[in-house]
Scaffold this active site. Structure first.
Site: not given
Lengths: 514, 488
Positions: B65, B68, B198
């Site tokens: 996810c 993460a 990210h």
């Protein structure tokens, strides 16, 4: 540079001068204090060992540092994998499921099947009904499980999705193609912001037992249900079964994942073993139910005792006394004598305890883990004359602290034995500095405590990621207590050798025979 | 086996695999599976697969996810900051210290990477909000960990759902404590995978490291003509260190590592470098593009897996600088060549012709292909958990032969592909590892290097070769069949 005849990995590679130079050069760009002022690091490091730091550390109310607990759906996944052909299905976002699967897989070194219905922003706004309808259908079509056990992530809980209504709607829309009306899809709401993984275990076990047995009440059978609880020792499940079988009684173990997380090599089948679904449906008709973990099954056992009126209750077969009580409970429920096999096993355990007691007697231990695990192992430590100085339970439910205190009060050393309910492992770090012990008993998270405080760690608990195969053994029953005894005694002896191996200084005590 | 046969086999496998799905799921998954041909101009992406779309519900995807992606990947390895997992207890616990982001420091005193800080939400925090608790948590951290150089707040799912304003808390506390405090809205339900995490994390670096005043002194480092930053290397098993050594040997100065073994100061220094070197394009192209636009710093992608790609990359990097660097680059290549020749001479005969199937995250599914091929091994399948179109376009240039491409492959599909294509090695993550080992197939984890590594650079390649040999040629796989079982 590597030498082809002796290629080394990072462990030795980075010790080489060329890499030490690289690491030293890097410091000029760093902002961590070690690069700027190592004395300051030393000063603060020393301060963390003091009583002053301890008081501040134990007074924390908002930040948890290095916890010793996980969240509800993890326990729900464990329950599901203890039933025949059952796919754990987590209603929510798939990141959670990736985490549960890796967590169990790293511990058991075994595959951990589990699906999610991949809820994302739109589901957060409109609810996850569409995900549930598609997810159940796809899961049934692709993996063909005999049962799907649905739990929830905190996302689904915060938006308030109604599992029962969603499952009915999914079946209705599917019109029997993949999800026939009788297809078992038990569910449990498992919000991560309530309790811990053992609460999730309880909720899912309650869900499966109550929902599968609907309309199944019939004649009571002379049969005992066994609920293991959040049991991470595969060998323990087998020990318990072997004890019950010694009585020759009919029984059902509800949630038996011993085959699922211990598959032989050769081929891969997604599901192995587990409680037969027919047995699970019929468990309401057993005459008794014994739960081996009181704090991991309180809701489930309330149903079993109040509504199902089963005899039995709780029995925690860890350690000598715990196993004795379990055996006597079985003798009482079955109306039979204790079998000879168990008498011999008990005798051998006691013999071993009497062989090894000098090494455990008076040794101070720090220990952490789940509430029922702690009651069992601490009881065993006391049976050996050891002193469980710090007993820490991060996920302690109401009532546990008093029960543990009462247990510690049976020790002659009771005044120096402490219970720490709701504390984390950063609190434990302080305690190990201010009130040190000889050994720690705990999971892999104890590794950093071992490094920081120098206290030797005996790996018993969950999760254990960095030691192999311990989960295959038993810590329950007389054979399990023998394993505890062996691991602990030999660690004490290893440490004794470590402390006495100084050549020409201390090695007069480096005895060949102990 | 000729390439046509392989391609036909791969196409047949896809067709067969899709049959198990209900209609809607089959239609969806069909678009994510394909057969890639090397440098095929007609293919838009490798194998013409679609990517970065919502996962089909109920199929056991391997994806993670946004949390993460932010906490686990981008921010988590920054060692002198404390990263709070803000919300319920689970996320921080499951993601603790599993990625092997190596760093040097006194953990718990001046560095904090392998620790787990959580606000451990209870029901009342959901009902009444958690902002107050977050404020107290930040104060407690500051008291007990006085050498931290900043704090990030990594949001878990509930934060964005209950209407908390972590940005406001961070702002107040940053001012009060004179600290860099970064609120990150990386709730797990955002986006379709780690990938959005990210991006969100990259944006917060822009906003809270570049655009805001940071509390560390950067004025003691004077810029030079040869300054570079390593971007998108998480120092797994020490990868960034075995990369850094090569760049320094060719005369460059590595000012920052993003974000393995990174510090806040290194990140703050990066806008003054001459060139950004981007290894994991997927997770850090955003900040690289931003630095190009905002500070005029060019960036290039490089690949330090396997000697062929490493040499290509070293020369590509050197070409940005003057002749002295280019000359030193050739010296570096020449220096390591005998060692690499010896490694290949030793291991190639033991590995040649062995077929490999990969499934990794956002970079390695294409970047490690060259390393296998340098050893004579043949990659016949690859796919990404969370890549986008631009990754699959780049993959076209990295494959050597007809390769089955599977985007966001799930447990069922990967198992079926392996059974049909019968590779000699599967290389993927922890969740899949034991599935294939049960079948008696050699396996290597390609996220964590299976507790080995580093694999980057020349020294890393030697370890990689040794590890692949260890996996493929271990005697243990031969024991699966008992002596009393019949042949066949």
């Amino acid at each position: 540079m590597q030498e082809v005849e002796k290629i080394v990995n990072g462990k030795d590679l980075f010790k080489r001068p060329e890499y030490q130079e690289v690491l030293a050069n890097k410091k000029q760009f760093e902002s961590s204090m070690l690069a700027i002022n190592p004395d300051k690091v030393q000063e603060v490091a020393e301060w963390t060992k003091t009583w002053d730091y301890r008081e501040k550390n134990l007074a924390r109310e908002a930040i948890t540092v290095n916890p010793a607990k996980a969240c509800q759906p993890l326990g729900a996944v464990m329950v599901a994998l203890g039933f025949e052909g059952t796919m754990p299905y987590v209603h929510g976002s798939h990141g959670c499921v990736a985490y549960f699967r890796s967590y169990f897989t790293r511990h058991f070194k075994e595959p951990t099947p589990c699906v999610s219905d991949s809820m994302t922003e739109d589901a957060a706004v409109f609810g996850g009904l569409v995900n549930m309808k598609e997810g159940l259908k796809n899961c049934a079509a692709v993996y063909k499980p005999k049962m799907i056990a649905v739990s929830t992530t905190c996302m689904a809980e915060v938006i308030g999705d109604d599992l029962m209504a969603f499952i009915i709607a999914a079946k209705e829309e599917d019109k029997g193609e993949f999800l026939p009306a009788e297809y078992p899809i038990p569910y449990a709401h498992t919000p991560s912001f309530v309790g811990s993984h053992i609460t999730g275990y309880d909720n899912m076990m309650h869900g499966i037992m109550s929902q599968l047995t609907e309309g199944q009440k019939g004649e009571t059978k002379q049969r005992i249900n066994i609920i293991p609880g959040f049991e991470t020792y595969i060998g323990s499940l087998r020990s318990v079964k072997s004890i019950v079988e010694a009585f020759g009684t009919d029984y059902i173990m509800l949630g038996d994942h011993s085959d699922q997380w211990d598959m032989p090599a050769g081929q891969y089948e997604m599901f192995q073993g587990g409680t037969k679904l027919d047995d699970a449906k019929d468990c309401i008709n057993s005459s008794a139910t014994i739960s081996l973990q009181k704090y991991a099954t309180s809701k489930t056992m309330k149903m079993v005792e109040k509504r199902w009126k089963h005899k039995g209750g709780f029995s925690n077969p860890v350690g000598l006394k715990g196993t004795d009580e379990f055996v006597m409970k079985l003798a009482e429920l079955t109306g039979t004598e204790v079998p000879q096999k168990l008498k011999v096993e008990r005798g051998r355990l006691v013999d071993a305890m009497q062989d090894s007691y000098p090494y455990m007697h008076g040794k101070k231990f720090a220990i952490w883990g789940d509430p029922d695990f702690l009651l069992g192992v601490v009881s065993f430590l006391l049976e050996m004359g050891a002193e469980p100085t710090h007993v820490l339970c991060h996920n302690a439910p109401n009532g546990w602290e008093d029960e543990m205190r009462a247990l510690l009060d049976t020790s002659p050393a009771k005044d120096s034995l402490h219970v720490w309910a709701g504390k984390d492992l950063w609190a434990m770090r302080s305690l190990l500095f201010t009130e040190p012990v000889d050994f720690m008993i705990g999971n892999s998270y104890g590794k950093e405590l071992m490094r920081d405080t120098g206290t030797p760690l005996i790996y018993i608990g969950f999760p254990i990621f960095d030691r192999h195969h311990l989960h295959r053994y038993s810590i329950s029953g007389y054979d399990g207590a023998l394993n505890l005894l062996t691991w602990i005694t030999n660690k004490v002896l290893d440490q004794l050798d470590e402390d006495t191996k100084g050549i020409a200084t201390t090695d007069y005590f480096f005895d060949l025979v102990r | 086996m000729g390439p046509e046969t392989l391609e036909a086999k791969q196409k047949a496998a896809i067709e067969e695999i899709l049959k198990a799905y209900p209609e809607k799921a089959a239609k969806n998954r069909e678009k994510h599976l394909g057969v890639g041909s090397p440098n095929d101009e007609n293919q838009k992406t490798c194998g013409d697969v679609r990517s970065n779309k919502k996962t089909v519900p109920g199929v056991m995807s391997q994806r993670g996810c946004a949390y993460a992606g932010s906490k686990g990947v981008v921010w988590g390895p920054v060692k002198d900051m404390i990263h709070i997992s803000h919300g319920p207890i689970g996320c921080g616990q499951y993601s603790r210290a599993g990625r092997r982001n190596y760093y040097i420091g006194v953990t718990g005193v001046d560095t904090f990477v392998t620790m787990n800080f959580s606000t451990d939400f209870q029901e009342n925090n959901i009902v009444f909000g958690g902002d107050k608790k977050l404020g107290i948590a930040i104060d407690e951290i500051n008291d007990l960990f006085p050498l931290n150089n900043g704090i990030t707040v990594q949001s878990e799912c509930p934060i964005g759902l209950i209407g908390d304003d972590i940005g406001a808390v961070a702002k107040v506390k940053a001012k009060e404590l004179d600290k860099t405090i970064v609120p990150v809205n990386c709730e797990g339900f955002r986006g379709v995978s780690q990938s959005l995490g990210h991006h969100i994390a990259n944006d917060t670096v822009r906003d809270y490291v570049f655009d805001a005043k940071v509390n560390v002194n950067t004025s003691d480092v004077e810029a030079t003509e040869y300054d570079v930053a390593i971007i998108g290397d998480y120092n797994i098993g020490g990868d960034a260190w075995s990369s850094r050594i090569l760049l320094e040997e060719m005369g460059l100065r590595v000012v920052a590592q993003w974000s393995g073994d990174a510090t806040l100061k290194e990140m703050a220094l990066t806008p003054k470098v001459k060139l950004n070197l981007l290894h994991c394009y997927r997770s850090m192209n955003y900040i690289s593009r931003h630095m190009e636009k905002e500070y005029g710093i060019p960036w290039i992608e490089y690949n330090f897996f396997g000697p062929s790609q490493t040499i290509k990359s070293l020369r590509k990097i050197a070409a940005f600088f003057d002749e002295s660097i280019q000359a030193k680059c050739e010296e570096v290549i020449a220096k390591y060549q005998p060692m690499i020749d010896a490694v290949i001479a030793k291991y190639k005969p033991r590995l040649e012709g062995k077929q490999v199937m990969l499934f990794v995250g956002g970079l390695r599914p294409r970047h490690v292909i060259g390393a296998y091929e340098d050893l004579g091994m043949e990659v016949i399948g690859t796919g990404y958990e969370f890549a986008h179109d631009d990754d699959y376009k780049r993959t076209k240039e990295e494959i050597f032969r007809s390769t089955v491409i599977y985007d966001d492959v799930n447990e069922y599909e990967l198992e079926a592909f392996v059974k049909k294509l019968q590779p000699d090695l599967v290389a993927s993550g922890i969740k899949e590892k034991y599935v294939f080992q049960k079948m008696g197939l050699p396996y290597r984890q390609m996220h964590s290097w299976d507790y080995s590594g580093p694999y980057h650079g020349y020294d890393g390649f030697a370890i990689f070769a040794q590890d692949m040999d260890l996996a493929i040629n271990s005697p243990v796989w031969a024991h699966s069949k008992a002596p009393w079982e019949k042949e066949g």
